[in-house]
Design a protein around this motif. Structure first.
Motif, PDB file in Angstrom:
ATOM      1  N   LYS A  49       1.157  -1.001   0.262  1.00  0.00           N
ATOM      2  CA  LYS A  49       0.047  -0.125  -0.130  1.00  0.00           C
ATOM      3  C   LYS A  49       1.068   1.516   0.000  1.00  0.00           C
ATOM      4  O   LYS A  49       1.635   1.333   0.312  1.00  0.00           O
ATOM      5  N   ASP A  50       0.677   1.966  -1.375  1.00  0.00           N
ATOM      6  CA  ASP A  50       1.134   3.553  -0.633  1.00  0.00           C
ATOM      7  C   ASP A  50       2.772   2.602  -1.183  1.00  0.00           C
ATOM      8  O   ASP A  50       3.503   3.441  -1.014  1.00  0.00           O
ATOM      9  N   LYS A  53       5.269   2.149   0.903  1.00  0.00           N
ATOM     10  CA  LYS A  53       5.420   2.882   2.555  1.00  0.00           C
ATOM     11  C   LYS A  53       4.725   2.569   4.182  1.00  0.00           C
ATOM     12  O   LYS A  53       4.736   2.935   5.155  1.00  0.00           O
ATOM     13  N   THR A  54       3.392   2.699   3.601  1.00  0.00           N
ATOM     14  CA  THR A  54       2.490   2.419   4.543  1.00  0.00           C
ATOM     15  C   THR A  54       2.224   0.266   5.085  1.00  0.00           C
ATOM     16  O   THR A  54       2.484   0.744   5.780  1.00  0.00           O
ATOM     17  N   ASN A 150       4.479   0.927   8.322  1.00  0.00           N
ATOM     18  CA  ASN A 150       5.103   2.812   8.322  1.00  0.00           C
ATOM     19  C   ASN A 150       6.656   3.027   8.703  1.00  0.00           C
ATOM     20  O   ASN A 150       6.717   2.965   9.273  1.00  0.00           O
ATOM     21  N   SER A 164       8.596   9.611  -5.323  1.00  0.00           N
ATOM     22  CA  SER A 164       7.413   9.614  -4.811  1.00  0.00           C
ATOM     23  C   SER A 164       7.063   8.281  -5.558  1.00  0.00           C
ATOM     24  O   SER A 164       7.813   7.527  -5.608  1.00  0.00           O
ATOM     25  N   ASP A 165       5.394   8.090  -4.969  1.00  0.00           N
ATOM     26  CA  ASP A 165       4.447   6.828  -4.794  1.00  0.00           C
ATOM     27  C   ASP A 165       5.605   5.527  -6.138  1.00  0.00           C
ATOM     28  O   ASP A 165       5.062   4.593  -6.560  1.00  0.00           O
ATOM     29  N   ASN A 192      -1.560  -4.703  -5.264  1.00  0.00           N
ATOM     30  CA  ASN A 192      -1.176  -3.121  -5.152  1.00  0.00           C
ATOM     31  C   ASN A 192      -2.130  -1.636  -4.354  1.00  0.00           C
ATOM     32  O   ASN A 192      -2.615  -1.886  -5.581  1.00  0.00           O
ATOM     33  N   ASN A 193      -2.555  -1.106  -3.628  1.00  0.00           N
ATOM     34  CA  ASN A 193      -4.206  -0.361  -3.286  1.00  0.00           C
ATOM     35  C   ASN A 193      -4.884  -1.866  -3.457  1.00  0.00           C
ATOM     36  O   ASN A 193      -5.640  -0.785  -3.890  1.00  0.00           O
ATOM     37  N   THR A 551       8.692  13.702  -6.866  1.00  0.00           N
ATOM     38  CA  THR A 551       7.216  14.787  -6.684  1.00  0.00           C
ATOM     39  C   THR A 551       7.446  15.921  -6.959  1.00  0.00           C
ATOM     40  O   THR A 551       6.106  16.133  -7.685  1.00  0.00           O
TER      41      THR A 551
END
Length: 616
Positions: A49-50, A53-54, A150, A164-165, A192-193, A551
Motif C-alpha cells: 500500500k502506498d 510506505k504504509t 509505517n 514519489s509513490d 497494489n492498493n 515528486t
C-alpha cells in the motif's frame, strides 16, 4: 583521562544495520520474499500500500516457525542457515546473516503470524521499533505472514529521502520480478492498493518470462544452453531487432540469486557485436549454476554482487554460448569451414533415387568430313554464305579516302567555363545565405562574421518549445490514423504510459485503450509519421526510467524533451535551402536559442577578427 569508547545500545545498533539492509520499501520486499522461498513455500503473495510506505505484507504457505523460533528470528545474527564460517562458502539459501528481520523491526511496526504443519495453533508477534509489544497464541493458516507497516516511522529523515509513490513502486516491482524470474516453479501474486498487479502461476522459465513481460515477448526469445565442468548456462536472450534503449530487461541469476555484473554484461554485449543498433541494449534472462565454493556472495550488504574465482573463464564460456545460440537460430551469420556447399543435396532431389548417367556415342562421326548441314535434334543452323558477299564491301574504300572531317563543325555538349576566381568583376554574390557542411552543420553569414549551427541540436530546441507550448495551452492538434496502431509493452512500461497519458493527449496523441501489455493508438500529433510512434514512446519510457523523477518533477517538461529528441532531424540528413533557413529563423525565435533542452550548445559564432587570425 576517562574512557570514551562504549558499546552502542541494541536499538541504535539495529538502526545502523537497517541503514545497510533497508534502503527503501523495495529492500523490505526483497528480504521477505527470500525468507518465504527459504521456508519452502510454493505459493507467495505480496501486498503493498502506498508503494510500500504504509504496508508491505508477504504471505506464504511454507513450513512456518515454532514459538521459540518466531521470537528468535528478530534477534540480530540469529539464523538457521549456517553453523560455522565454512558454511559461508557452501550456501544454497537466500538469507544467511540473520539481519533482515532485526533491521526491519528496528525502523517499522512489524506483525508476524506463523504456524507449523503439525501445530494446531500458531504464534503472533507484534514489534514496534525493536520493542516486543505482544507475543500471543492465535489461529492462523500454515505458513508465515509478515506485515511491515509505517516504514521509517522513527527516522523521519530517512523517510523524507524516499521518492514519489510512482518511483518507489517501480523499485518494488523490479524486486518482485527478480525473485519471480529466479523461481518459476513457485506461484507469485502481487496486489497494489487493493488491485491485482501480477498473478503468476507455477510454470516453466519461458512461460514465466512471458507472463511478466507480455505475450509478445515469446517471439523475441532465443534459447541459450551450455553445460561445462565450470559452469552450466540456461535461459534466453532477446533477438537483436527487439533491442531496447534501456537495460531494464537484463537479468543474471547465479544459483537462483539475482546479481549485477558489469563484467559478465560485457560478455553479452560482445556476443551481440555488430547486430545491435547504436544506443540499444539486448535483453537477456540467463541462469548460471556454479559450484558454491567458487563464489563469495558475502561482499555486499544487498548480496547483489558476487566475487567469482575465475571470471575470465566464465566470460569466455558465456560469450561463446550466446554467440553460438545466435548463429544456431540464424540470428547471426556463421561460417562453417568444414562444410562444402557443393555437396549439399538440392531439395527437389532429396528423396529421389540415384541413376547412373548414360553416355551416347555417334559411331558415324568423322571430324575430317565436310559437313553440309546439321542433322538430328539440333534446333539452330548456320545460314548459308551469300554468293555475292564481295558486293557488301563495294564503295567502302572510296568513302574512307574521299571524306574529309571538318573539325570546325564539332560542338561540345557543354562549354567549358574558364572564369578566373581572381577577377573581381566576374564574382557573383551567392543566391542564398546558408550552407550545409557534412550534412551536420548549417553555416550562415552575419554582420560580425560567421554563424555555425548544429542542425540536430537546434531542431531539438525548436521542437521542445513548440511541444511545451501545445501541452501547457492544451491545444495539441491530432491527426487520426486509418487503422489503430497496436503497440506491446511490459506491465512496468504500461504503468509509465498510464502515468503520462494526460500529458500525451495534450500533445495530440489519442489512445483507444491502455491495458495489460497493449497500447492502442488512434491519433498522433500532426507531423509525426506513424512509424515513429513506437520509437517516441520507447524513448519516453527510457527517459523516465533513467531520470527517476521524484515528486517535484514535471511530466510535461520531460515529455517535451523526449519527443523533441526523438523527432529532431538527425546528423547526416541533407537539408534543402528553405529547410536550412527555416531552422535558423525558428531557432532565433526561441526563448533560449543558445542551448538545447539538456543544456548543450546549439551554435557558435566566429567574428571576422577571429577568421583573420587564422590566416596570419
Amino acid at each position: 583521562m576517562a574512557d570514551i569508547i562504549q558499546l552502542l545500545p541494541d536499538h541504535v545498533a539495529n538502526q545502523i544495520a537497517a541503514g545497510e539492509v533497508v534502503q527503501r520499501p523495495a529492500s523490505v520486499v526483497k528480504e521477505l520474499l527470500e525468507n518465504a522461498i527459504d521456508a519452502g513455500a510454493d505459493s507467495i503473495k505480496l501486498i503493498v500500500k502506498d508503494a510500500g510506505k504504509t504496508l508491505v505484507q508477504v504471505i506464504d504457505n511454507g513450513k512456518g516457525m515454532s514459538h521459540t523460533d518466531a521470537r528468535l528470528s528478530f534477534e540480530r545474527h540469529a539464523t538457521s542457515k549456517i553453523r560455522n564460517a565454512e558454511d559461508l562458502f557452501q550456501l544454497n539459501t537466500k538469507g544467511f546473516r540473520g539481519e533482515a528481520l532485526a533491521s526491519i523491526a528496528a525502523i517499522a511496526h512489524v506483525e508476524l503470524k506463523t504456524k507449523q504443519v503439525d501445530d494446531e495453533v500458531g504464534n503472533a508477534i507484534v514489534i514496534e521499533g525493536s520493542e516486543v509489544a505482544s507475543h500471543d497464541i492465535v489461529v492462523t493458516p500454515t505458513g508465515t505472514s509478515v506485515s511491515v507497516k509505517n516504514l521509517f516511522f522513527n527516522i523521519p529523515a530517512r523517510r523524507n529521502f524516499l521518492k514519489s509513490d510512482t518511483v518507489e513502486l517501480r523499485h518494488v516491482i523490479d524486486e518482485f520480478h527478480r525473485v519471480a524470474l529466479a523461481h518459476p516453479n513457485i506461484a507469485f501474486a502481487m496486489y497494489n492498493n487493493g488491485s491485482e498487479s501480477f498473478n503468476l502461476p507455477a510454470s516453466n522459465y519461458r512461460q514465466r518470462i512471458v507472463n511478466i513481460f507480455g505475450t509478445k515477448t515469446n517471439e523475441k526469445l532465443v534459447p541459450v544452453e551450455e553445460d561445462t565442468e565450470v559452469i552450466k548456462i540456461s535461459g534466453f536472450v532477446g533477438k537483436p531487432e527487439f533491442a531496447k534503449k534501456t537495460r531494464g530487461e537484463q537479468y543474471f541469476f547465479v544459483n537462483n540469486r539475482f546479481i549485477k555484473s558489469a563484467y559478465l554484461n560485457h560478455a553479452i554485449s560482445s556476443a551481440f557485436e555488430g547486430l545491435l543498433k547504436p544506443g540499444t541494449h539486448a535483453s537477456y534472462f540467463l541462469n548460471l549454476w556454479v559450484d558454491p565454493q567458487t563464489i563469495d556472495i558475502n561482499i555486499h550488504p544487498t548480496k547483489t554482487e558476487i566475487k567469482f574465482d575465475d571470471e575470465h573463464t566464465l566470460y569466455a564460456i558465456l560469450r561463446s554460448a550466446v554467440k553460438h545460440s545466435l548463429g544456431q537460430f540464424n540470428i547471426a551469420p556463421v561460417l562453417d569451414f568444414d562444410r562444402d556447399p557443393e555437396l549439399d543435396t538440392p531439395y527437389s532431389y532429396k528423396n529421389n533415387s540415384v541413376s547412373i548417367p548414360k553416355v551416347e556415342v555417334d559411331s558415324n562421326f568423322n571430324p575430317f568430313q565436310e559437313e553440309k548441314k546439321f542433322s538430328g535434334k539440333q534446333t539452330t543452323a548456320f545460314k548459308p554464305t551469300p554468293n555475292n558477299w564481295d558486293s557488301l564491301y563495294v564503295g567502302l574504300e572510296s568513302k574512307s579516302n574521299d571524306t574529309v572531317v571538318d573539325f570546325s563543325e564539332v560542338h561540345f555538349e557543354s562549354e567549358e567555363q574558364t572564369a578566373s576566381v581572381f577577377e573581381v568583376d566576374n564574382l557573383v554574390e551567392p543566391s542564398h545565405s546558408t550552407y550545409q557542411i557534412h550534412n551536420k552543420y548549417i553555416v550562415s553569414a552575419i554582420k560580425s562574421g560567421m554563424l555555425l549551427i548544429d542542425q540536430h541540436r537546434a531542431h531539438q530546441r525548436v521542437l521542445y518549445e513548440e511541444f511545451l507550448k501545445t501541452m501547457t495551452t492544451k491545444e495539441g492538434i491530432s491527426q487520426q490514423l486509418l487503422f489503430p496502431l497496436q503497440l506491446h509493452f511490459s506491465s512496468k512500461d504500461i504503468a509509465i504510459v498510464k502515468h503520462l497519458k494526460v500529458d500525451l493527449e495534450h500533445t495530440g496523441f489519442v489512445f483507444a485503450a491502455i491495458e495489460d501489455d497493449l497500447v492502442s493508438v488512434t491519433g498522433v500529433p500532426v507531423g509525426i509519421p506513424e512509424s515513429e510512434v513506437s520509437i517516441i514512446l520507447e524513448q519516453l519510457i527510457s527517459d523516465v526510467e533513467q531520470e527517476v523523477p521524484d515528486t517535484n518533477f514535471s511530466a510535461t517538461d520531460l515529455l517535451a524533451k523526449s519527443m523533441a529528441k526523438s523527432l529532431a532531424i538527425k546528423t547526416g540528413q541533407a537539408l534543402k535551402k528553405d529547410e536550412q533557413e527555416h531552422i535558423v529563423n525558428k531557432l532565433f525565435a526561441c526563448k533560449e536559442p543558445h542551448v538545447t533542452p539538456t543544456n548543450k550548445t546549439t551554435f557558435i559564432t566566429m567574428s571576422v577578427d577571429e577568421l583573420d587570425k587564422k590566416f596570419i
